[in-house]
Motif scaffolding. Structure first.
Motif, mmCIF file in Angstrom:
data_model
loop_
_atom_site.group_PDB
_atom_site.id
_atom_site.type_symbol
_atom_site.label_atom_id
_atom_site.label_comp_id
_atom_site.label_asym_id
_atom_site.label_seq_id
_atom_site.Cartn_x
_atom_site.Cartn_y
_atom_site.Cartn_z
ATOM 1 N N LEU A 295 0.850 -1.187 0.000
ATOM 2 C CA LEU A 295 0.000 0.000 0.000
ATOM 3 C C LEU A 295 0.886 1.236 0.000
ATOM 4 N N ASP A 296 0.382 2.311 -0.578
ATOM 5 C CA ASP A 296 1.124 3.566 -0.645
ATOM 6 C C ASP A 296 0.520 4.560 0.334
ATOM 7 N N VAL A 297 1.301 4.913 1.365
ATOM 8 C CA VAL A 297 0.881 5.924 2.334
ATOM 9 C C VAL A 297 1.669 7.187 2.062
ATOM 10 N N ARG A 298 0.990 8.321 2.030
ATOM 11 C CA ARG A 298 1.668 9.603 1.830
ATOM 12 C C ARG A 298 1.836 10.305 3.175
ATOM 13 N N SER A 299 3.058 10.716 3.452
ATOM 14 C CA SER A 299 3.304 11.498 4.657
ATOM 15 C C SER A 299 2.793 12.920 4.454
ATOM 16 N N ASP A 300 2.842 13.710 5.510
ATOM 17 C CA ASP A 300 2.338 15.083 5.386
ATOM 18 C C ASP A 300 3.243 15.950 4.520
ATOM 19 N N ASP A 301 4.473 15.487 4.221
ATOM 20 C CA ASP A 301 5.317 16.220 3.274
ATOM 21 C C ASP A 301 5.417 15.471 1.942
ATOM 22 N N ASN A 302 4.427 14.599 1.696
ATOM 23 C CA ASN A 302 4.244 13.932 0.408
ATOM 24 C C ASN A 302 5.344 12.914 0.081
ATOM 25 N N CYS A 303 5.896 12.296 1.089
ATOM 26 C CA CYS A 303 6.835 11.197 0.875
ATOM 27 C C CYS A 303 6.038 9.897 0.770
ATOM 28 N N HIS A 304 6.370 9.057 -0.216
ATOM 29 C CA HIS A 304 5.691 7.778 -0.413
ATOM 30 C C HIS A 304 6.268 6.740 0.551
ATOM 31 N N THR B 151 -2.294 -6.553 11.638
ATOM 32 C CA THR B 151 -0.952 -5.978 11.697
ATOM 33 C C THR B 151 -0.686 -5.092 10.491
ATOM 34 N N ILE B 152 0.003 -3.999 10.746
ATOM 35 C CA ILE B 152 0.357 -3.025 9.716
ATOM 36 C C ILE B 152 1.860 -2.848 9.758
ATOM 37 N N ARG B 153 2.528 -3.237 8.672
ATOM 38 C CA ARG B 153 3.973 -3.108 8.559
ATOM 39 C C ARG B 153 4.288 -2.002 7.569
ATOM 40 N N TRP B 154 5.461 -1.371 7.735
ATOM 41 C CA TRP B 154 5.830 -0.304 6.808
ATOM 42 C C TRP B 154 7.339 -0.183 6.740
ATOM 43 N N ASP B 155 7.811 0.326 5.605
ATOM 44 C CA ASP B 155 9.226 0.665 5.450
ATOM 45 C C ASP B 155 9.387 2.135 5.802
ATOM 46 N N GLN B 156 10.305 2.418 6.702
ATOM 47 C CA GLN B 156 10.511 3.800 7.113
ATOM 48 C C GLN B 156 11.115 4.620 5.970
ATOM 49 N N ARG B 157 10.948 5.890 6.065
ATOM 50 C CA ARG B 157 11.411 6.848 5.043
ATOM 51 C C ARG B 157 12.855 6.563 4.613
ATOM 52 N N GLY B 158 13.067 6.536 3.305
ATOM 53 C CA GLY B 158 14.407 6.326 2.780
ATOM 54 C C GLY B 158 14.858 4.884 2.785
ATOM 55 N N CYS B 159 13.987 3.977 3.201
ATOM 56 C CA CYS B 159 14.381 2.587 3.419
ATOM 57 C C CYS B 159 13.523 1.638 2.583
ATOM 58 N N GLY B 160 14.156 0.569 2.125
ATOM 59 C CA GLY B 160 13.413 -0.481 1.454
ATOM 60 C C GLY B 160 12.595 0.004 0.289
ATOM 61 N N ARG B 161 11.289 -0.218 0.349
ATOM 62 C CA ARG B 161 10.387 0.108 -0.755
ATOM 63 C C ARG B 161 9.771 1.494 -0.616
ATOM 64 N N SER B 162 10.095 2.214 0.453
ATOM 65 C CA SER B 162 9.623 3.589 0.596
ATOM 66 C C SER B 162 10.524 4.543 -0.186
ATOM 67 N N GLN B 163 10.004 5.732 -0.420
ATOM 68 C CA GLN B 163 10.747 6.712 -1.208
ATOM 69 C C GLN B 163 12.061 7.070 -0.512
ATOM 70 N N ARG B 164 13.125 7.115 -1.278
ATOM 71 C CA ARG B 164 14.457 7.357 -0.714
ATOM 72 C C ARG B 164 14.731 8.859 -0.686
ATOM 73 N N ARG B 165 14.235 9.477 0.370
ATOM 74 C CA ARG B 165 14.452 10.905 0.552
ATOM 75 C C ARG B 165 14.349 11.245 2.029
ATOM 76 N N GLY B 166 15.053 12.291 2.416
ATOM 77 C CA GLY B 166 15.030 12.756 3.791
ATOM 78 C C GLY B 166 13.893 13.724 4.017
ATOM 79 N N PRO B 167 13.955 14.458 5.111
ATOM 80 C CA PRO B 167 15.031 14.453 6.106
ATOM 81 C C PRO B 167 14.950 13.239 7.018
ATOM 82 N N TYR B 168 16.109 12.872 7.580
ATOM 83 C CA TYR B 168 16.180 11.736 8.484
ATOM 84 C C TYR B 168 16.335 12.266 9.912
ATOM 85 N N SER B 169 15.222 12.363 10.609
ATOM 86 C CA SER B 169 15.226 12.861 11.983
ATOM 87 C C SER B 169 14.159 12.104 12.763
ATOM 88 N N VAL B 170 14.308 12.065 14.079
ATOM 89 C CA VAL B 170 13.329 11.372 14.904
ATOM 90 C C VAL B 170 11.954 12.012 14.747
#
Length: 299
Positions: A3-12, A50-69
């Motif tokens: 599934l494709d989830v969009r973050s609030d800054d439009n990261c896939h 259960t809902i699994r996801w790849d974190q930003r910049g990782c795996g099948r998610s879009q490879r873009r930052g920023p990388y912050s907690v």
């Protein structure tokens, strides 16, 4: 198909869900890895959605930052909002346990239960880390020379995978099956995001020095289950201060397991998780049913 989830800054963000029951969002470790928690989802298919996801910049998610907690907490909130609903249980593993804890601290009203698996606690000095380094080298045994050689130079993707498999093999207690388990984790190989890893590890190191963190943990009044494997090369006393700070936590140590306890002891891991979720849901229902009577009592 994911599934494709969009973050609030439009990261896939890639996600996947399975099973039936109340929602449970799973947060993988790393940082910089991808979701490897499908076996956990399969164990819990009859007990949770259960809902699994790849974190930003990782795996099948879009490879873009920023990388912050803060950014990863916001991404987790997007996954929760899109797929889980207004309130969900969380299960985080390793770095993902810290991410889930941070999310619960910032959004306690959106978390019903927190399951903290193989995390490394809130020790501001990270006193566990030298012990981890020593234990890692010891458990690598005759693979140590090759692992060190691969770490001393720039690596091709194949060499990056080889080094990761060797390192991950130390996360399992049984040396006879460790490499096979590590190979399974690395298949398919989706590449480690080293920039993400370095940025988040550096930030977490600073974050742990903030005295407000333990104050926030003491104020976190939601049920927490801490699960450890007794043979994890990260010493489990590192989690003692977190367990003591949380006002509503319980702890389960699974014998004969390393860093991924559901792999080496799936029966007891599943029992610990499902018992915790069921008991807490029943307790919540009892409280809800008591409240009207309590309010009506004139005494």
């Amino acid at each position: 198909m994911g599934l494709d989830v969009r973050s609030d800054d439009n990261c896939h963000l890639w996600a996947e869900q399975s099973g039936t029951g109340p929602p449970l969002v799973l947060c993988h470790g790393g940082p910089g890895l991808w979701d490897y928690l499908a076996p956990v989802a399969r164990l819990l298919d009859d007990d949770a959605r259960t809902i699994r996801w790849d974190q930003r910049g990782c795996g099948r998610s879009q490879r873009r930052g920023p990388y912050s907690v803060a950014r990863f907490v916001a991404d987790l909130d997007a996954v929760r909002d899109h797929l889980a609903g207004p309130v969900t249980a969380l299960l985080g593993h390793s770095w993902g346990a810290h991410l889930a804890l941070r999310y619960a601290i910032e959004h306690p009203e959106r978390v019903s239960h927190l399951i903290y698996v193989s995390g490394t606690g809130i020790d501001p000095e990270r006193g566990w880390h030298p012990h981890y380094e020593r234990n890692l080298r010891q458990r690598l045994g005759h693979h140590l020379d090759r692992w060190e050689a691969l770490g001393a130079r720039a690596r091709t993707p194949a060499q990056q995978r080889e080094r990761a498999v060797l390192q991950w093999s130390a996360d399992f207690a049984d040396p006879g099956t460790a490499l096979r388990h590590a190979e399974r984790m690395a298949t398919p190989w989706l590449g480690i995001n080293e920039d993400c890893n370095q940025a988040l590890n550096a930030e977490v190191k600073q974050e742990l020095r903030d005295p407000d963190l333990i104050v926030q943990c003491r104020a976190l009044d939601l049920p927490v289950l801490i699960i450890d494997g007794t043979e994890d090369i990260r010493p489990r006393w590192a989690v003692d201060s977190l367990h003591e700070a949380l006002p509503n936590s319980q702890r389960v140590s699974l014998a004969g397991c390393g860093h991924l306890p559901w792999v080496e002891n799936p029966h007891d891991f599943r029992q610990a998780v499902t018992t915790f979720l069921t008991e807490q849901r029943h307790q919540t229902l009892r409280q809800v049913h008591r409240e009207p009577a309590d309010r009506a009592d004139p005494r």
